[in-house]
Design an enzyme around this catalytic site. Structure first.
Site, short mmCIF file in Angstrom:
data_model
loop_
_atom_site.label_atom_id
_atom_site.label_comp_id
_atom_site.label_asym_id
_atom_site.label_seq_id
_atom_site.Cartn_x
_atom_site.Cartn_y
_atom_site.Cartn_z
N GLU A 89 7.35 3.87 3.67
CA GLU A 89 7.66 4.80 4.93
C GLU A 89 8.84 5.48 4.52
O GLU A 89 9.20 5.90 5.75
CB GLU A 89 7.57 4.17 6.18
N ALA B 149 0.57 -1.29 -0.12
CA ALA B 149 -0.02 -0.04 0.32
C ALA B 149 0.93 1.31 0.00
O ALA B 149 -0.02 2.31 -0.41
CB ALA B 149 -0.69 -0.36 0.81
N HIS C 271 5.43 5.92 10.96
CA HIS C 271 6.64 5.83 10.69
C HIS C 271 8.14 6.56 10.81
O HIS C 271 8.79 6.50 10.93
CB HIS C 271 6.58 4.80 9.52
N GLU D 114 6.27 -1.91 13.34
CA GLU D 114 4.14 -2.08 12.30
C GLU D 114 2.99 -2.21 13.60
O GLU D 114 1.80 -1.45 13.05
CB GLU D 114 4.83 -3.42 12.10
N GLU E 161 1.61 5.58 7.43
CA GLU E 161 2.83 6.16 6.94
C GLU E 161 3.60 7.17 7.76
O GLU E 161 5.36 7.36 7.68
CB GLU E 161 2.99 6.51 5.34
#
Length: 1008
Positions: free
Chosen positions: A391, A388, A428, A447, A425
């Site tokens: 980062e 998807a 991150h 994560e 993202e």
């Protein structure tokens, strides 16, 4: 493995069984041979004098030494080739014919990492990078690139070998410079070679690098810009009928080595200075801003980017494209740009993501109390990407459908998903980029936090969505507990020895279980203490690496500051170092007043699978469980209290209870466990839901539904209990319990859709749905033709109920969908409300003729709205026509009509269609070698595909087909296949044990 070991042993052989020590530095062989050669002159002719014999002997000795020297040189050359090239051949399956007696003699030296450190699964640790100067020249006309990297290294332990990662790179030259002598060739390179088995490049020196000194290594190389999804790869799009190309990187977790030689492990942080040269018709991006741009006379440009902070290789990124952008600037002066294809920018498709990114940077800075570290943040929307999003620090890359939004055609679900990807993202940039896990065994740290903050950050943007307290339950907690209830699950922290093991830890256990455990811990600690611990963790380890114990220590210190003496490490190690989760059973103790018995055991769907695995069967699973508990009756529920459950069985005194009071555990489902009760307590809870459901919180109503269906599926409860509990749904006015119920009902639907009595089940579901379906109706159009938008929760509830109604065969729902599709075709104007378009498209394709399929196929190709294309593509998989489904499967893989990342979704959705299940399963087996070659290295993709095409197989014949296929498939994706076998075995087991009991209750039910 045995063949590889033989190859490995053969690589350092010396002929004739001679000890191999002389060969390790490529010299000394002739001396050794001279020592072992004894020249014995012939004495058969007595008339030859001693003097002549000596002369002749001396001459023969000289001649022998010359011959031996020549042989030694040839063997030395062969040795150098064997060490590198034969290593590569061995890794690629070519077995050189070596002297086996020598293998035995040299075997004891092969395992010594000082002798051949490139054979280690990890980099040897004798060197660490301090800085990289990397220059890349990009040729998009023939999809190649060339590069030069200059590395500044610190020697930690003396060594003759520089071992670093390189994969699929053609190295032209490798030079090593000493600290005080910068002249080329100042340090003599004995040889350099690739060892493909471990994806490393080795430079062997004549003399050692000295400890505590710095050196420079310069390597020039070239490679292909692959048409793949990893490393430095290419993508394309069409604008005004022209095909345009771009090239972008995807380095996580172990693919920076495909783009330049480097120390490609997270612990080896360094600074980077990147230069990108390309044709001036393109622009280039990297982690940092451009500090200088040099235009050549030949129409090429070189962009020099600012030096990065210390960072891991897998967060490095660059891209060369001819996109345009929009930008905004934060109050702190951070420039945020969104780059995308020109027509998407012109339509404003990136405006929403740009807007929320600006708000999110401020949110995270306030929450973590740590500033964003870079001067800019670019968001890049690419047509093709394995995930998807990624980062990369300062240059986050997104697949287009996860960042571009066309409000006129996008549903609320699409808006929510896009929002959460961006939130993830941006998180991150702190958890991952700024502070990086030491090694992949703790990948869940970054994560898990990012996944948890998807819901916290989205609540900041849209408080009315109430994501963390509601949607988190169904989309994270309930989903991951399905996986973690399997015997083939694994601990969230597990040892990773080599790159090929990494895909085992990059799964939904890491993401979703990590998020669920963080949420549980945050609720135990309290919000302010939790934030205090996070701030201390980030501040202490910024620009460095950290492991789980570092986090637990900071949380324990934060708790101690608040006067709470809880050893977080001791508690959390039970949750992170052992697989699975407990089912907590609460039983009223009839022999003692106001006393309950609480037990814990490892929850597992198929106990036989656990018994069949002796290693698992012998483990004593036990957790420290923060059990929140409340007592209620028909009109009231008490405030919650917390009980720490540490033993297998405990008794606890509680408040006054009578026969009409019920117990409710895990309030608002903040804990990562299931709760079971005695049957009488279940009866009381069901009665409460039927009488006045609002007494129980919406989160617990959803939790009760999920727990009861899964407890019954695993055999902990009779099959009628979940069917009885959903009888209350006609009174349920909230989205979340409906969502929880629909997830469980869809699973049963796939288990039962090929049984003779399926209609009894589908009719039962429709009876629960009917009243709410008619009460809510369909979304309506305003006078001006626009959609009248209700509140988020109402729209999501309406969508859920319509989906259930159409899926299970409600006639009115079918007629409405057909009517909307027909109107669209006749008027060529799409008035279908965006929030239900996927339902309408799918229903219409399944019920109507081939012309409708062709119409949707045409719209898929002509649509320029990314979200709409995705919905249209999935609708094509809903057809009842097996010819069309086969056509779609073949087109998806054999043409460029379907984006690479969407091929897997096509196969999975065909497999979810009862008419396409056997087609998808057969197609998967026939095309496995192609699919595995294309997606095997991309994390998630293979496991997603394997799970998607097998999860609804449920006959003994299909189980045997799966097992046979695994035997002949040639290995790969072992963990995903093991999980698939267990799921199918559980499906078969459910049919054998529970199907008759299930239908027996349905036949007798007054609601059936």
């Amino acid at each position: 493995m045995a063949v590889d070991n033989k190859r490995g042993k053969g690589l350092s052989f010396t002929p004739m069984g001679i000890e191999d020590a002389s060969m390790r530095n490529g010299r000394g062989l002739s001396d050794q041979w001279a020592d072992t050669v004894v020249v014995r002159p012939r004495t058969t002719e007595r008339h030859i004098t001693v003097h002549k014999r000596l002369v002749l002997g001396f001459a023969i000795s000289i001649l022998t030494l010359i011959v031996v020297t020549i042989i030694a040189v040839l063997l030395s050359v062969r040795f150098e080739g064997c060490t590198g090239d034969a290593s590569s051949r061995a890794a690629n399956g070519t077995v050189p014919k070596f002297n086996h007696s020598r293998d035995i003699l040299s075997n004891h030296r092969e395992d010594d990492p000082a002798v051949q450190p490139w054979r280690q699964l990890r980099l040897p640790g004798s060197l660490r990078p301090l800085h990289y100067d990397l220059k890349i020249t990009v040729f998009l006309d023939n999809f190649t690139f060339s590069g030069e990297v200059s590395m500044e290294l610190e020697c930690l332990n003396a060594t003759k070998f520089i071992v670093l990662h390189a994969d699929k790179l053609e190295v032209a030259k490798a030079l090593v410079y000493g600290e005080h002598n910068k002249k080329p060739g100042a340090m003599k390179v004995h040889r350099h070679f690739r060892y493909a088995a471990n994806q490393v490049f080795v430079i062997a020196l004549h003399r050692e690098l000295k400890s505590q000194r710095t050196y420079k290594v310069n390597i020039t190389f070239e490679a292909q810009i692959e048409n793949e999804l990893l490393g430095f790869f290419r993508s394309s799009y069409t604008l005004h009928g022209d095909r345009r190309y771009l090239a972008v990187t995807q380095f996580s977790p172990t693919h920076a080595r495909k783009a330049f030689p480097c120390f490609d492990e997270p612990i080896y942080k360094a600074t980077f200075k990147i230069s990108l040269k390309h044709e001036s018709t393109y622009l280039s991006l990297s982690n940092m801003p451009v500090e200088a741009s040099v235009l050549d006379e030949d129409g090429w440009v070189t962009n020099h980017f600012s030096r990065t902070p210390r960072m891991s290789t897998y967060y490095l990124a660059w891209a060369v494209c001819n996109f345009t952008f929009k930008e905004t600037i934060t109050d702190n002066g951070i420039t945020i740009r969104l780059y995308a294809r020109p027509n998407a920018i012109q339509r404003g498709s990136g405006d929403y993501a740009l807007h929320i990114t600006k708000r999110l940077l401020r949110f995270y800075e306030d929450y973590f109390k740590v500033k964003y570290s870079l001067p800019k943040l670019d968001l890049l929307a690419v047509p093709k990407h394995p995930y998807a999003a990624m980062e990369n620090w300062g240059l986050s890359v997104f697949v287009e459908q996860k960042i571009l939004l066309d409000p006129e055609v996008s549903s609320i679900s699409y808006l929510m998903e896009l929002t959460m990807v961006v939130v993830h993202e941006i998180c991150h940039q702190w958890f991952g980029d700024l502070v990086t896990p030491v090694w992949w065994e703790d990948v869940w740290l970054k994560e898990g936090f990012a996944h948890f903050f998807e819901y916290v950050g989205t609540d900041f943007l849209f408080p009315e969505w109430n994501m963390e307290k509601q949607r988190f339950l169904t989309d994270v907690l309930h989903e991951v507990m399905l996986l973690d209830g399997l015997a083939s699950s694994h601990p969230i922290s597990q040892e990773v020895y080599q790159a090929t093991d990494i895909d085992r830890v990059f799964d939904w256990i890491a993401y979703k279980k990590g998020a669920a455990l963080i949420r549980m811990l945050a609720n135990v600690m309290g919000q302010s203490v939790f934030q205090m611990g996070l701030n201390d963790f980030l501040t202490t380890h910024m620009y460095g690496n950290a492991g789980r114990d570092d986090l637990w220590n900071k949380f324990s210190e934060a708790m101690q500051k608040e006067g709470k003496d809880i050893n977080i490490k001791e508690v959390m190690d039970r949750w992170t170092l052992q697989m699975g989760y407990p089912v907590v059973t609460i039983i009223k103790n009839e022999s003692m007043d106001n006393c309950i018995t609480i037990t814990q055991e490892h929850f597992i769907y198929d106990i036989d699978a656990k018994i069949r695995n002796p290693e698992l069967h012998n483990i004593s699973f036990q957790w420290q469980i923060p059990l929140t508990l409340a007592i209620g009756n028909s009109s009231h529920i008490s405030s919650e209290s917390i009980i720490w459950v540490s033993n297998r069985s405990e008794s606890h005194k509680i408040s006054l209870m009578d026969e009409d009071t019920w117990l409710l555990g895990n309030i608002n489902q903040t804990g990562y466990f299931r709760v079971n009760y005695d049957l009488q307590n279940w009866r009381l809870l069901i009665e409460q839901l039927l009488r006045e459901p609002e007494i129980i919180s919406v989160g617990n109503r959803a939790g009760l539904i999920d727990d009861v269906f899964n407890l019954a599926r695993a055999g902990y409860l009779p099959q009628n209990i979940p069917l009885e509990i959903i009888c209350y749904l006609p009174q349920e006015k909230e989205f979340l319990p409906w969502h929880a119920a629909s997830r469980s009902l869809y699973h049963l639907d796939k288990l039962l859709d090929r049984t003779e009595e399926y209609n009894i089940f589908s009719d039962y579901v429709l009876r629960q749905v009917a009243s709410m379906y008619h009460r809510l109706g369909w979304p309506t159009n305003a006078v001006n033709g626009s959609i009248v938008q209700a509140a988020y929760q109402t729209e999501e509830l309406r969508r859920e109920v319509i989906m259930l109604a159409c899926s299970f065969g409600n006639k009115h729902c079918h007629r409405q969908a057909v009517s909307l599709i027909s109107e669209w075709i006749s008027s060529n104007k799409n008035r279908i409300p965006p929030n239900v378009r996927d339902i309408v498209y799918c229903t219409g394709v399944s019920l109507m003729d081939e012309d409708v399929w062709e119409f949707i196929w045409m719209k898929f190709h002509s649509s320029i709205a990314i979200s709409e294309k995705k919905v249209l593509l999935e609708a094509l998989t809903c057809s009842d026509n097996t010819f069309l489904l086969n056509r779609l499967l073949n087109l998806s893989l054999s043409s460029d009509l379907v984006p690479d990342q969407d091929v897997i979704d096509v196969i999975i959705h065909v497999g979810r269609n009862p008419h396409g299940r056997h087609l998808a399963w057969r197609y998967f087996r026939e095309k496995w070698s192609i699919l595995n070659a294309r997606y095997g290295e991309a994390l998630f993709m293979n496991s997603k595909l394997i799970n998607g095409v097998t999860e609804f197989l449920n006959t003994e014949a299909e189980l045997n087909e799966l097992k046979d296929f695994i035997q002949i498939s040639g290995g790969g994706a072992a963990a995903a296949f093991a999980r698939a076998v267990e799921i199918v075995e559980a499906n078969v087991r459910w049919h054998g044990l529970f199907e008759e009991q299930f239908f027996q209750w349905l036949r007798k039910s007054p609601n059936s």
